[in-house]
Scaffold this active site. Sequence first.
Site, PDB file in Angstrom:
ATOM      1  N   ILE A  43       0.838  -1.214   0.000  1.00  0.00           N
ATOM      2  CA  ILE A  43       0.000   0.000   0.000  1.00  0.00           C
ATOM      3  C   ILE A  43       0.865   1.253   0.000  1.00  0.00           C
ATOM      4  CG2 ILE A  43      -2.026  -1.079   1.030  1.00  0.00           C
ATOM      5  CD1 ILE A  43      -1.134  -0.067   3.763  1.00  0.00           C
ATOM      6  N   GLU A  57       2.003   1.735  12.388  1.00  0.00           N
ATOM      7  CA  GLU A  57       1.038   2.544  13.122  1.00  0.00           C
ATOM      8  C   GLU A  57       1.600   3.244  14.349  1.00  0.00           C
ATOM      9  OE1 GLU A  57      -3.083   0.387  12.689  1.00  0.00           O
ATOM     10  OE2 GLU A  57      -1.471  -0.987  12.173  1.00  0.00           O
TER      11      GLU A  57
END
Lengths: 700, 331
Positions: free
Chosen positions: A462, A664
């Site tokens: 991604i 994250e």
Amino acid sequence: MPDIVATSSALGTPAERREGPDKVTGTARYAAEHHPEGRAYAWPVPATVARGTLTDIDDKHTRAVPGVVTVLTHLNAPRLAESDDATLAVLQNSRVPHRGWYVALVVADTLEAAREGAEALRLTYAEEPHEVTLRGDSPDAYVPEDSDGTSGEHVRGEPDTVHASAPVHIDATYRVPPLHNHPMEPHAATAEWQDGRLVVHDSSQGATKVRDVLAELFDLPGDRVTVTSEHVGGGFGAKGTPRPHVVLAAMAARVTARPVTLVLPRGDLPAVVGHRSPTVQRLRLAADPDGILLSVIHEVTSHTSRIKEFVETAAAATRVMYASPHSRTTHRVLPLDVPSPSWMRAPGEAPGMYALESAMDELAVALGIDPIELRLRNDTGTEPDSSRPFSSRNLAACLREGARRFGWAGRDPRPRARTEGPTLIGTGVAAATYPANVSPSRASVHAAADGIFTVRVNATDIGTGARTVLAQIAADTLGVPVERVRIDIGSSDLPDAPLAGGSSGTASWGWAVHEASTQLAARLAELEGDSLPAEGVEAVADTEGTADADSAYARHAFGAHFAEVGVDTVTGEIRVRRLLGVYAVGRVLNPRTARSQFIGGMTMGLGMALTEGSTLDPAFGDFVERDLAAYHVPVQADIPAVEAHWIDEDDPHLNPMGSKGIGEIGIVGTAAAIGNAVHHATGARLRELPLTPDRVLGCL
Amino acid sequence: MKPFQYLRARTVEEATTLYADHPGARYLGGGTNLVDLMKQGVETPGTLVDVSRLPLGEVRELPDGSVRIGAMVRNSDLAAHPLVRERYPVLSQALLAGASGQLRNAATTGGNLLQRTRCPYFQDLSKPCNKRAPGSGCGAREGVHRDHAILGHSSQCIATHPSDMAVALAALDAQVELHGRQGERTVAADAFHRLPGDRPDQDTEIAPGELVTGVLLPPAPAGLPSAYRKARDRASYAFALASAAVVLSVEDARIRYVRIAFGGVAHRPWRARRAEEALLGGAADDAAFSRALRAELAAAEPLRDNAFKVPLVRNLAHDVLTRLAAAAPRH
């Protein structure tokens, strides 16, 4: 568990992203850039009421637009099989669960005709009263079931009693607004039916899941569906599971018997692809005079839609962070007539650690203890809620290394102690954490007679460098140069793999690639110098039962964020001057791509702190800020000196590579570090994000 | 988006003729706002008359010392022009505070003046808006209006004008040059934009078919100290929460010349005439600035969620006045 072989040479090096040249030269093709013969274009029509029923559809003007092929609504769209995800049940009935819900799809020969046709559609609704405002004390909020340990309510000891009698208390409520993922590439799909097979190019974080769900919805065997996600322009969680666009594209392709491309308009994304739910979070900390935590109570209220329960698990990290004999962590969810929330980068941890780490700073101020020292005093080797030992926990090392690099020593803790003309300067710190998730995956590795090794796994890149790091893993395990490793990813026809999400992609796919490579290396060794058969040699791996085996350890990454801000007393504008993160994430497999992930997360955290947020309009029921002019993602000028560092961490209880996820943790705690720096600069404790001038100016 | 006809004008006369011959026409400059509005369905012209190649692309000094800016001069070129940077720094600063580099490269002087409000209700066809659809109501008044007006709004409309450049032009006493079928005329920049009143659909005093051909910067403020300051939600590419443009000349500790305009607080650039009157001839000190700005902002009528704009615009103007005064030569 096998270690990486001693000849390791690729892992740990800053290999450049393999698809980088394709992307910067424009040859990398994204989901909407596939051009099958006869392709049609679709344009979706969102509902303009927040709750009600579609009662009349007048499509005569739409059908009169030259080039319009068809108009799909609940009256004529293909029937879908039941799915667990109600947001995918598009065009199945006349109910409107929230404003922006898709009620029609116009398909045309050109994008322009589809759009014009959509604008010409006349829809009538029976509107019902709606409610979209989140109130922390609403009696309609309920405690959701705790399916995986991150939700529901956990209680240890007698937190309320202890809180009431403790010598030092903090009781504060923090608010985080709705936040939106807004990947650069909007959600898009090109779908085509070929002799009963459904072939889809989708912008997704995980094509295996999209394949499975499409097969379910269209009642097909899984092997009659192929989903590719070759290149994906970001997702941040919003493409983690199938979204309505891919279902609509597949429907339109079936009805028209043509390939159909659907690209969601930017302004539709907030309503249909998920968002971070707003949270109201009450934190109560109780401590002894030395700062040792006695009781921690973290209560979170978030909203969800009427059709889907999603819990923003903001208290989950509080179950991991600090030793405390008494604790209650509670999630409550309030169903409203709002779009369905979903994952956004570090769901739960990002807003939760904003609240917890702000409260820790408030406690440090109340006690007159340095905020780093306070965190060190409450550090723990065992996970408070589970009592399991941490596989590794280097929070203290991150705080110390960050303090050294940032120049924390000698900091005057008094607010408003540092000024430059009308600018108040402050510094702040916050801790970060994120679980070291991993899921089972399959992979195969093939050795060809020409010396090329091909790795096949339905991983998704991604934009993070998945291809590159998987090649590094395979090369080192096989003991061959990385240039001899080909990577095939991004298609559901490849071995099944989990999504790029939960900071678990590299760990999950890499484990299977490592296992297949290890097997292949053994079989090649058995050849003892004989040449390879013409068809080559292949090894396949499936880490089911291995990667997901229960661990005796609590496995989490940790980190520390430091921020220096300038607060303009003339305008209330806050600008970050320096941002620094130090992470303990196991072994860093590729420092170049890792750094990008860290500073990307920190940038998103800066946005959360200072610029990002949307508003639900009570009267109309939708998000008001829907484009990139109104929803303020930080721009280059907002990002000053931003540094990411990591410490060496050798953790034998993870995966064969020894890595923890890194996608994250950069966003976790960054907003708190900035908010704490704002308090240090101004003396004002602002507990509602983002810290825009309208909120700041009155406090100076 | 509705199909439209595209025509390119070669002369100003041809442009106004094409406009008159095609009911529902719009002039197209850089297209940075109009094209977005067409995609949204807010603007639905039947014809676009492209004026971007008209010979209006120059910045020129006139014999009387004034400076004429052609309507097609790009925002980035205007901000960088030596005449503007040297004599009218407030204009250069305002331009550079607006939009992004890419947008400034495309946006024209005329188009900048004629851009529409970014009120989200104006831009959303599914919401009421008296500016877009007269009589439909105002979604913002009771809705989300942190960014809206505190001065001069009406029961019909609380939108703000988004331009930074226009705020500087108001403070410079610039003139907007118009060409219509009835001939040429000029309107003071400060009077070019309207207050909403009961006709919020009319942003400006421009007559149908009139084309902005240029902007004239008068010699009076040329070379005087001037500056622009803007507050916004992020460091670039955000509209003003509030802004202030100031021209200030101080001699012998007395204010000899002063112009103040506010941005982001009203339906048009807000000339702070009461503050200017209070300051002219008086001392250039803190107390005078505070008094003058307080007098100006006595007229403010903040909405439920935008009261912060009152101290914000006051602080901005006070800060710019103070800095300009401090830079004035002492005698």
